[in-house]
Design a protein around this motif. Sequence first.
Motif, PDB file in Angstrom:
ATOM      1  N   ALA A  11       0.827  -1.209   0.000  1.00 38.59           N
ATOM      2  CA  ALA A  11       0.000   0.000   0.000  1.00 38.59           C
ATOM      3  C   ALA A  11       0.858   1.254   0.000  1.00 38.59           C
ATOM      4  O   ALA A  11       0.576   2.208  -0.731  1.00 38.59           O
ATOM      5  CB  ALA A  11      -0.938  -0.005   1.208  1.00 38.59           C
ATOM      6  N   THR A  15       0.950   3.926  -3.072  1.00 38.29           N
ATOM      7  CA  THR A  15       0.635   5.328  -2.779  1.00 38.29           C
ATOM      8  C   THR A  15       1.765   6.237  -3.247  1.00 38.29           C
ATOM      9  O   THR A  15       1.528   7.287  -3.852  1.00 38.29           O
ATOM     10  CB  THR A  15       0.369   5.514  -1.273  1.00 38.29           C
ATOM     11  N   THR A  21      -5.352   2.209  -4.401  1.00 34.33           N
ATOM     12  CA  THR A  21      -5.224   0.896  -3.784  1.00 34.33           C
ATOM     13  C   THR A  21      -6.517   0.484  -3.096  1.00 34.33           C
ATOM     14  O   THR A  21      -7.246   1.322  -2.565  1.00 34.33           O
ATOM     15  CB  THR A  21      -4.092   0.883  -2.738  1.00 34.33           C
ATOM     16  N   TRP A  35      -6.407   2.770   5.976  1.00 41.27           N
ATOM     17  CA  TRP A  35      -6.317   4.169   5.567  1.00 41.27           C
ATOM     18  C   TRP A  35      -5.085   4.840   6.135  1.00 41.27           C
ATOM     19  O   TRP A  35      -4.540   5.761   5.549  1.00 41.27           O
ATOM     20  CB  TRP A  35      -7.590   4.921   5.934  1.00 41.27           C
ATOM     21  N   GLY A  38      -2.434   4.555   3.641  1.00 40.92           N
ATOM     22  CA  GLY A  38      -2.672   5.157   2.342  1.00 40.92           C
ATOM     23  C   GLY A  38      -3.604   4.429   1.404  1.00 40.92           C
ATOM     24  O   GLY A  38      -3.693   4.771   0.232  1.00 40.92           O
ATOM     25  N   THR A  40      -6.704   3.569  -0.729  1.00 39.97           N
ATOM     26  CA  THR A  40      -7.720   4.447  -1.309  1.00 39.97           C
ATOM     27  C   THR A  40      -9.124   4.075  -0.845  1.00 39.97           C
ATOM     28  O   THR A  40      -9.924   4.930  -0.510  1.00 39.97           O
ATOM     29  CB  THR A  40      -7.657   4.380  -2.852  1.00 39.97           C
TER      30      THR A  40
END
Length: 123
Positions: A11, A15, A21, A35, A38, A40
Amino acid sequence: MSPPHIDDPIAAEATALGLGTLSGMFNPTEAVPAWQVGVTAAMLFPASLLGPDFATVMHGPLPERPFVATGGINLAGVEGWLADGAPAVAVGSALIGDALDDEDHTAPWPPARRESARSRPIP
């Protein structure tokens, strides 16, 4: 990138490269760390076990976070997920049935044809 779990290094790299992602999760305890690295959007997986109301429930504590429903959904179930706040729904095995069992992959895909005949554009 869309592993069925949260993979921090993947991830973070995606990012850094500016790629969207998705990471699989089943509850808020799994969604929040996704989250933080990163991701999505979180994939609610397997969504067929959770039901469309789950997207609404998840938006209670996490109102700004997108949840994509995936896993065991057919087109008849898509509308419920979208109505309850999922921005997208993944439909896979319900469309291809056993078509991949044909070694040369030329078998017709009746489920996909039947479901696409019933589909309509998403507003």
